[in-house]
Structure formats: structure tokens, C-alpha cells
Design a protein around this motif. Structure first.
Motif, mmCIF file in Angstrom:
data_model
loop_
_atom_site.group_PDB
_atom_site.id
_atom_site.type_symbol
_atom_site.label_atom_id
_atom_site.label_comp_id
_atom_site.label_asym_id
_atom_site.label_seq_id
_atom_site.Cartn_x
_atom_site.Cartn_y
_atom_site.Cartn_z
ATOM 1 N N TYR A 140 137.733 52.465 16.889
ATOM 2 C CA TYR A 140 138.890 52.048 16.108
ATOM 3 C C TYR A 140 140.072 51.938 17.040
ATOM 4 O O TYR A 140 140.370 52.840 17.790
ATOM 5 C CB TYR A 140 139.174 53.036 14.975
ATOM 6 C CG TYR A 140 138.106 53.002 13.936
ATOM 7 C CD1 TYR A 140 138.193 52.132 12.862
ATOM 8 C CD2 TYR A 140 136.976 53.791 14.046
ATOM 9 C CE1 TYR A 140 137.206 52.069 11.915
ATOM 10 C CE2 TYR A 140 135.976 53.730 13.107
ATOM 11 C CZ TYR A 140 136.098 52.863 12.036
ATOM 12 O OH TYR A 140 135.105 52.798 11.101
ATOM 13 N N VAL A 190 142.279 49.015 13.572
ATOM 14 C CA VAL A 190 141.362 47.903 13.337
ATOM 15 C C VAL A 190 140.021 48.259 13.954
ATOM 16 O O VAL A 190 139.940 48.562 15.135
ATOM 17 C CB VAL A 190 141.896 46.594 13.972
ATOM 18 C CG1 VAL A 190 140.910 45.463 13.781
ATOM 19 C CG2 VAL A 190 143.252 46.244 13.404
ATOM 20 N N SER A 195 135.723 42.189 11.149
ATOM 21 C CA SER A 195 136.280 41.894 9.833
ATOM 22 C C SER A 195 135.739 42.899 8.817
ATOM 23 O O SER A 195 134.705 43.544 9.028
ATOM 24 C CB SER A 195 135.891 40.483 9.397
ATOM 25 O OG SER A 195 134.497 40.424 9.128
ATOM 26 N N THR A 196 136.452 43.032 7.714
ATOM 27 C CA THR A 196 136.006 43.917 6.637
ATOM 28 C C THR A 196 134.619 43.503 6.153
ATOM 29 O O THR A 196 133.760 44.346 5.903
ATOM 30 C CB THR A 196 137.010 43.871 5.469
ATOM 31 O OG1 THR A 196 138.291 44.250 5.951
ATOM 32 C CG2 THR A 196 136.598 44.790 4.345
ATOM 33 N N GLU A 197 134.406 42.203 6.044
ATOM 34 C CA GLU A 197 133.100 41.705 5.583
ATOM 35 C C GLU A 197 131.988 42.111 6.542
ATOM 36 O O GLU A 197 130.906 42.519 6.115
ATOM 37 C CB GLU A 197 133.129 40.177 5.420
ATOM 38 C CG GLU A 197 134.037 39.684 4.320
ATOM 39 C CD GLU A 197 135.503 39.629 4.737
ATOM 40 O OE1 GLU A 197 135.804 39.674 5.959
ATOM 41 O OE2 GLU A 197 136.355 39.554 3.834
ATOM 42 N N LEU A 233 132.033 44.655 8.611
ATOM 43 C CA LEU A 233 131.871 46.103 8.507
ATOM 44 C C LEU A 233 131.054 46.462 7.276
ATOM 45 O O LEU A 233 130.130 47.279 7.339
ATOM 46 C CB LEU A 233 133.242 46.780 8.474
ATOM 47 C CG LEU A 233 133.259 48.297 8.408
ATOM 48 C CD1 LEU A 233 132.546 48.899 9.615
ATOM 49 C CD2 LEU A 233 134.688 48.801 8.330
ATOM 50 N N LEU A 234 131.373 45.829 6.144
ATOM 51 C CA LEU A 234 130.613 46.094 4.920
ATOM 52 C C LEU A 234 129.153 45.691 5.067
ATOM 53 O O LEU A 234 128.255 46.362 4.543
ATOM 54 C CB LEU A 234 131.248 45.369 3.730
ATOM 55 C CG LEU A 234 132.502 46.017 3.176
ATOM 56 C CD1 LEU A 234 133.143 45.129 2.119
ATOM 57 C CD2 LEU A 234 132.210 47.395 2.612
#
Length: 88
Positions: free
Chosen positions: A3, A7, A16-18, A20-21
Motif C-alpha cells: 500500500y 492506494v 484498481s478497486t475492481e 483488488l475485488l
């Protein structure tokens, strides 16, 4: 995964969040639960005293008063687990 400035990064590049998910979805349920607990711990470390709304505080006070008035009305965690394990 590291991190950097809040970020998530991998190899110095932002994730991106996507993305990571998508990585989180590949974990087992037990691993995801542990991951969520770890994330919550980071929030707790940074913000240990999250403010409560007046509505939530009133609801918690109501539950606490009810507990003190009727301490035997509920079930222990062991009783709840036993009931859940016997349900089809």
C-alpha cells in the motif's frame, strides 16, 4: 501487495478497486473473512472512536437497558451455535 499513499500497489503500479475485488473473490470464504477482519483492524487503528449517530446511540442504549432488565431473556453464543447446527 503493498500500500502506497493509501492506494494498493503491485510492483509500484496502482491496483484498481475492481482488480483488488477480483483477487479477493479468488480467496476461500475463510480467507475472505480473515481479509475483511484485517481491513477492519486497519480502520480501527486509524479511527478507534468512530462517531455514533444519536439514533444508533439511542438504539444501543435501549438494547443495554433491556439486557439489564432481563439478563436471562437471550441465548448464549453456545446455544445459538447448537441451534444453527441442528437446522436442516
Amino acid at each position: 501487495m503493498r500500500y502506497n499513499s493509501g492506494v494498493p500497489t503491485r510492483g509500484g503500479r496502482a491496483i484498481s478497486t475492481e482488480a483488488l475485488l477480483e483477487q479477493v473473490r479468488q480467496l476461500s470464504v475463510a480467507e475472505r473473512i480473515r481479509f475483511v477482519a484485517d481491513v477492519w483492524d486497519t480502520i480501527d487503528l486509524e479511527q478507534p472512536d468512530l462517531p455514533l449517530s444519536s439514533q444508533l446511540r439511542e438504539e444501543l442504549d435501549r438494547h443495554l437497558e433491556d439486557y439489564h432488565a432481563h439478563p436471562d431473556a437471550g441465548s448464549s453464543w453456545d446455544e445459538v451455535k447448537a441451534r444453527l447446527r441442528t437446522k436442516p
